[in-house]
Design a protein around this motif. Sequence first.
Motif, PDB file in Angstrom:
ATOM      1  N   GLY A 594     -19.169 -34.188 -14.630  1.00 57.07           N
ATOM      2  CA  GLY A 594     -18.351 -34.515 -15.793  1.00 57.07           C
ATOM      3  C   GLY A 594     -18.601 -33.622 -16.980  1.00 57.07           C
ATOM      4  O   GLY A 594     -17.951 -33.778 -18.021  1.00 57.07           O
ATOM      5  N   ASP A 595     -19.543 -32.676 -16.860  1.00 53.02           N
ATOM      6  CA  ASP A 595     -19.826 -31.739 -17.953  1.00 53.02           C
ATOM      7  C   ASP A 595     -18.556 -30.961 -18.295  1.00 53.02           C
ATOM      8  O   ASP A 595     -17.848 -30.483 -17.407  1.00 53.02           O
ATOM      9  N   SER A 596     -18.261 -30.846 -19.581  1.00 53.46           N
ATOM     10  CA  SER A 596     -17.001 -30.218 -19.988  1.00 53.46           C
ATOM     11  C   SER A 596     -16.893 -28.774 -19.506  1.00 53.46           C
ATOM     12  O   SER A 596     -15.797 -28.277 -19.270  1.00 53.46           O
ATOM     13  N   GLU A 597     -18.027 -28.092 -19.338  1.00 54.14           N
ATOM     14  CA  GLU A 597     -17.958 -26.710 -18.856  1.00 54.14           C
ATOM     15  C   GLU A 597     -17.582 -26.649 -17.382  1.00 54.14           C
ATOM     16  O   GLU A 597     -16.944 -25.697 -16.927  1.00 54.14           O
ATOM     17  N   ASN A 598     -17.982 -27.671 -16.619  1.00 55.04           N
ATOM     18  CA  ASN A 598     -17.672 -27.675 -15.189  1.00 55.04           C
ATOM     19  C   ASN A 598     -16.276 -28.209 -14.891  1.00 55.04           C
ATOM     20  O   ASN A 598     -15.762 -28.020 -13.791  1.00 55.04           O
ATOM     21  N   GLN A 599     -15.678 -28.913 -15.856  1.00 51.32           N
ATOM     22  CA  GLN A 599     -14.313 -29.385 -15.658  1.00 51.32           C
ATOM     23  C   GLN A 599     -13.397 -28.171 -15.552  1.00 51.32           C
ATOM     24  O   GLN A 599     -13.388 -27.311 -16.420  1.00 51.32           O
ATOM     25  N   GLY A 600     -12.672 -28.092 -14.473  1.00 51.56           N
ATOM     26  CA  GLY A 600     -11.804 -26.937 -14.263  1.00 51.56           C
ATOM     27  C   GLY A 600     -12.424 -25.857 -13.403  1.00 51.56           C
ATOM     28  O   GLY A 600     -11.792 -24.839 -13.131  1.00 51.56           O
ATOM     29  N   SER A 601     -13.664 -26.054 -12.930  1.00 55.95           N
ATOM     30  CA  SER A 601     -14.320 -25.067 -12.059  1.00 55.95           C
ATOM     31  C   SER A 601     -14.532 -25.673 -10.672  1.00 55.95           C
ATOM     32  O   SER A 601     -14.869 -26.852 -10.546  1.00 55.95           O
ATOM     33  N   ILE A 602     -14.350 -24.854  -9.637  1.00 57.18           N
ATOM     34  CA  ILE A 602     -14.572 -25.324  -8.265  1.00 57.18           C
ATOM     35  C   ILE A 602     -15.482 -24.353  -7.526  1.00 57.18           C
ATOM     36  O   ILE A 602     -15.536 -23.153  -7.842  1.00 57.18           O
ATOM     37  N   TYR A 603     -16.220 -24.895  -6.565  1.00 55.63           N
ATOM     38  CA  TYR A 603     -17.122 -24.120  -5.709  1.00 55.63           C
ATOM     39  C   TYR A 603     -16.490 -24.014  -4.325  1.00 55.63           C
ATOM     40  O   TYR A 603     -15.960 -24.999  -3.794  1.00 55.63           O
ATOM     41  N   LEU A 604     -16.551 -22.821  -3.742  1.00 54.91           N
ATOM     42  CA  LEU A 604     -16.001 -22.586  -2.402  1.00 54.91           C
ATOM     43  C   LEU A 604     -17.005 -21.820  -1.562  1.00 54.91           C
ATOM     44  O   LEU A 604     -17.674 -20.897  -2.056  1.00 54.91           O
ATOM     45  N   PHE A 605     -17.106 -22.193  -0.282  1.00 53.34           N
ATOM     46  CA  PHE A 605     -17.975 -21.457   0.637  1.00 53.34           C
ATOM     47  C   PHE A 605     -17.162 -21.022   1.853  1.00 53.34           C
ATOM     48  O   PHE A 605     -16.281 -21.748   2.328  1.00 53.34           O
ATOM     49  N   GLY A 606     -17.497 -19.837   2.345  1.00 53.24           N
ATOM     50  CA  GLY A 606     -16.812 -19.280   3.506  1.00 53.24           C
ATOM     51  C   GLY A 606     -15.855 -18.161   3.126  1.00 53.24           C
ATOM     52  O   GLY A 606     -15.017 -17.765   3.947  1.00 53.24           O
ATOM     53  N   VAL A 607     -15.972 -17.641   1.902  1.00 51.43           N
ATOM     54  CA  VAL A 607     -15.043 -16.606   1.457  1.00 51.43           C
ATOM     55  C   VAL A 607     -15.459 -15.257   2.033  1.00 51.43           C
ATOM     56  O   VAL A 607     -16.644 -14.972   2.229  1.00 51.43           O
ATOM     57  N   SER A 608     -14.466 -14.413   2.281  1.00 54.26           N
ATOM     58  CA  SER A 608     -14.715 -13.075   2.819  1.00 54.26           C
ATOM     59  C   SER A 608     -14.689 -12.050   1.692  1.00 54.26           C
ATOM     60  O   SER A 608     -14.412 -12.375   0.538  1.00 54.26           O
ATOM     61  N   GLU A 609     -14.957 -10.801   2.029  1.00 57.97           N
ATOM     62  CA  GLU A 609     -14.950  -9.742   1.026  1.00 57.97           C
ATOM     63  C   GLU A 609     -13.544  -9.450   0.512  1.00 57.97           C
ATOM     64  O   GLU A 609     -13.377  -8.857  -0.543  1.00 57.97           O
ATOM     65  N   THR A 610     -12.549  -9.898   1.260  1.00 54.32           N
ATOM     66  CA  THR A 610     -11.161  -9.672   0.829  1.00 54.32           C
ATOM     67  C   THR A 610     -10.565 -10.924   0.167  1.00 54.32           C
ATOM     68  O   THR A 610      -9.363 -11.004  -0.041  1.00 54.32           O
ATOM     69  N   PHE A 611     -11.431 -11.883  -0.148  1.00 54.51           N
ATOM     70  CA  PHE A 611     -10.941 -13.161  -0.679  1.00 54.51           C
ATOM     71  C   PHE A 611     -10.152 -12.977  -1.978  1.00 54.51           C
ATOM     72  O   PHE A 611      -9.101 -13.591  -2.169  1.00 54.51           O
ATOM     73  N   LYS A 612     -10.653 -12.135  -2.861  1.00 58.07           N
ATOM     74  CA  LYS A 612      -9.982 -11.968  -4.155  1.00 58.07           C
ATOM     75  C   LYS A 612      -8.567 -11.432  -3.959  1.00 58.07           C
ATOM     76  O   LYS A 612      -7.619 -11.920  -4.579  1.00 58.07           O
ATOM     77  N   GLU A 613      -8.428 -10.456  -3.065  1.00 59.18           N
ATOM     78  CA  GLU A 613      -7.093  -9.898  -2.809  1.00 59.18           C
ATOM     79  C   GLU A 613      -6.161 -10.948  -2.209  1.00 59.18           C
ATOM     80  O   GLU A 613      -4.987 -11.050  -2.575  1.00 59.18           O
ATOM     81  N   GLN A 614      -6.706 -11.757  -1.294  1.00 59.69           N
ATOM     82  CA  GLN A 614      -5.891 -12.823  -0.691  1.00 59.69           C
ATOM     83  C   GLN A 614      -5.476 -13.852  -1.741  1.00 59.69           C
ATOM     84  O   GLN A 614      -4.349 -14.345  -1.741  1.00 59.69           O
ATOM     85  N   LEU A 615      -6.394 -14.149  -2.647  1.00 57.05           N
ATOM     86  CA  LEU A 615      -6.135 -15.154  -3.673  1.00 57.05           C
ATOM     87  C   LEU A 615      -4.995 -14.715  -4.594  1.00 57.05           C
ATOM     88  O   LEU A 615      -4.120 -15.510  -4.945  1.00 57.05           O
ATOM     89  N   LEU A 616      -4.990 -13.466  -4.986  1.00 60.53           N
ATOM     90  CA  LEU A 616      -3.980 -12.983  -5.926  1.00 60.53           C
ATOM     91  C   LEU A 616      -2.594 -12.897  -5.293  1.00 60.53           C
ATOM     92  O   LEU A 616      -1.600 -12.750  -5.993  1.00 60.53           O
ATOM     93  N   GLN A 617      -2.550 -12.989  -3.957  1.00 55.26           N
ATOM     94  CA  GLN A 617      -1.253 -12.979  -3.280  1.00 55.26           C
ATOM     95  C   GLN A 617      -0.672 -14.384  -3.135  1.00 55.26           C
ATOM     96  O   GLN A 617       0.417 -14.553  -2.589  1.00 55.26           O
TER      97      GLN A 617
END
Length: 773
Positions: A594-617
Motif C-alpha cells: 500500500g506504500d504510495s511509491e509502490n502503487q502503480g508498480s508491478i514486478y514481473l519474472f521470466g522476461v527475455s532480453e527482447t522484452f522491452k522491444e516486445q512491450l513497446l509493440q
Amino acid sequence: MEPEREGTERHPRKVRKRRQAPNKLVGAAEAMKASWDLEESQPEAKKARLSTILFTDNCEVTHDQLCELLKYAVLGKSNVPKPSWCQLFHQNHLNNVVVFVLQGMSQLHFYRFYLEFGCLRKAFRHKFRLPPPSSDFLADIVGLQTKQRAGDLPKTMEGPLPSNAKATINLQNDPIIQKYGSKKVGLTRCLLTKEEMRTFHFPLQGFPECENFLLTKCNGSIADNSPLFGLDCEMCLTSKGRELTRISLVAEGGCCVMDELVKPENKILDYLTSFSGITKKILNPVTTKLKDVQRQLKALLPPDAVLVGHSLDLDLRALKMIHPYVIDTSLLYVREQGRRFKLKFLAKAILGKDIQCPDRLGHDATEDARIILELAQYFLKYGPKKIAELNLEALANHQEIQAAGQEPRNTTEILQHPNTSVLECLDSVGQKLLFLTREIDAGELASSRNCQTIKCLSNKEVLEQARVEIPLFPFSIVQFSFKAFSPILTEEMNKRMRIKWTEISTVYAGPFSKNCNLRALKRLFKSFGPVQSMTFVLETRQPHLCIQYEVLEAAQLAIESLDGILVDGTCIKVQRPVTELTLDCETLVNELEGDSENQGSIYLFGVSETFKEQLLQEPRLFLGLEAVILPKDLKNGKQKKYCFLKFKSFGSAQRALNILTGKDWKLKGRHALTPRHLHAWLRGLPPESRRPAGLRVVPPPFEQEALQTLKLDHPKIAAWRWGRKIGKLYNSLCPGTLCLILLPGTKSTHGSLSGLGLMGIKEEEESTISGLS
C-alpha cells in the motif's frame, strides 16, 4: 514594516512550457516522450506534477542535485537549468515550497521503523537515497557550500537614485501596461478582485483559517471617489507566531486617525526591534489588546472605505480582520515575473522621499502608512503610462548594482551559474526563505542574508511556529532535530535490518516425499524470481526446502502461488521462517504493497532480453507507462530475468498485470513491494552480516527497557509520534505545495548512514491516494 513582507512574492509566475523528457530516462523513455508531449497539450493539465525516473543505478540523489530542483522550483526553466534527475511539470503552478529536515535520522531509521512512519510513507510517492551528509547538510542543499559571489546584493540599498538610470523600453511590454493599459484608471480598477485576494492569501470569509476573524462591516457601494485609508502594522514574534504590536491608519490628506500600540496575548519571543522599532520598555505599560483596536477600526471606517497597504494581507492577518475592498501597492506597481518592489524603493523612485533610514531604530508605521497612501494616489493621478515611463525595473537593478560597487551583470547568466544558491534565486524574485530550527542547531543558513530565521527552544516549538509561519512564506525550511543512534545501537540496528530483509525474502516449503523430483522442485520455485540459495532441510521427518530469494516480491509470489497445493499427493505448506523479526511480516508486506511509491508498480519474472522491444509493440500495455526498470547482473552486466514496470496509476498497472500474466505472455508477476532505492541499499549489504534463518537476535537490554516503559525518546516512539505530527502539518499545507521530507543520514568516526528523501506535490499526492481508496 515587517521584514519578510518586503519583496515577498505571492504572484503566480508566467506560464512556462513543460520540460521535455531527458534522453537518459530508463527503459521506455524514448517512446514515452510522445505521450508526455501530448499530455502537455491537454487543456486540463494545469497542476504542477512530479516524475522521478532516477538515472543512477543506486537511485542516489546528491545534495547538488537537490539544490537543482529547489532552484528550478523557485524560478522555472527560463532562468535556471532543469533538474538533471527528475521532472517538475507546470512549475509555474507551484504555490509554495516546504522542506522538512529530520536531522539525526537516516534511511536506516525509516526502514527499521517502517510501520511507525505510516503517515509519511503513505503521503509521498517519490522516494530516493541521499549520500551521508557533510558537516552542514542545509548549506549544501541550498547551495551555500561555495562562498557568496561578489555579485550578491547588499543587505540595504543606500544613496540617491541615479538620474541616468533610465533605459529605452518598449512600453507595451511593461507589466503595468499589460495589466492596466496605458490610459488612466479609476479607483475601482485598482481594487483586488476576490480571486486575486484568494491567490495572494488575503483573509476571506469562509476560509477555515479565518473562522475567528472579524468583518469590518464595510459593505457599501464602491465608487471611484470612495475614501482611501493607508494602513501599516508592526508585529513581534510570540509563542503562537506573529502578533500585532502597532497599528497606524492614515486618511486622505495625510492625517493620522489611528496610531495604537498593542499588547500581544502570548509570550513575546522576539520584539523584531530592528524592523518594528518596538522594545520591551515601550510595550510594558501598554494595556490595549487586539480586540480593542479591532473595535476601534470598525468604528472608524465608513461603509465604502478602501484600505491601502503594502503586502496588506499580512497586516489583515495580524489584525485578524476581513475587509473586502483593498489596494496593495506591492501588487499595484507590478514588477516583472511577479516580483515585488520594496516600499523603501518605491518611496524614493516615485515620490522622491527617504524612509526606513538606517540611523533610525526600526520603521515608523505612521510614516509607512502615509507613503503607501501617497503611492496609491500617485498611481490614480498620473496613470500606468507615467509609471511605465519611469522604468522602475531598470532603476531598481541599477541601484542594486551601484550599492554593491560592481559592474552591470546579466541576471540570467548569474542565475544559470551552477554555484548560484537558492537564496540568490529567491532574492532575484523578491522572496525570502523562512528557516525554522532549534537554536542549538541553526548552522550557517541561519545567518545568511535573505533568510528569515526563527530559532526555537525545542522541536515542539518548531512545530507550533511552522503551523503559523509557513503560510506566510513561499519557501520554507523546517528543521527538527533528533538524537542520533549511538554507535552500538547503529551497528545492532544495521545488523537486524539486514537479517530481517533476508528472512522475509526466504521461504520454507514442504513436506516433500523422500523420492521427490528435486530438479522439478527447483525449477518450480525458480519460476517466481531470482534465487540466491536453495537447500534441503533434513532435520524434519520429511524433507523440506529452504529458498532464499533475491527480491521480496519473488518470495511473496511463491507463498501466494504454492501454499496449500498438492505435490506428489502431499499438501505442502509454503511459509516464511518464524522469528522475532518476522512476526509482523504479514502486516509489513501489506503496508509495503500500500506504500504510495509502490502503487502503480508491478514486478514481473521470466522476461527475455527482447522484452522491452516486445512491450513497446503492445499499445494497450503502453497506456500510462512511465518507466521500464531492467536490473542487470553487477558481475557480468547481463540483464536479469525480472523487471519492474512503473505506471502513472494503479488502474493502469493492474490492467497491464492481467495481460502480462495471461496466456499470451506467460510471465509470473504481482504488484511491487519494494522501491528501487531499497534494492540498491539491500544489494550493498555485506554477506557476513547475514545469519542463518531462525537464529535469534537479542535486543540490547537498554532497548528492551525503553520499549517496555514506552520512553518518548526511544527512536521507535519518536518515529511514530513525529511521523504523525509532520504528516498532519503536511495535510494543512495549501494545494500546489512542493514538499520534501529529508532524513539527511549521519556521519561520524564510527561510520556513516545514508539518508532518504521523500517528495511530492500536495494536490498530486492527495489525488493519487484518494484514487486508490
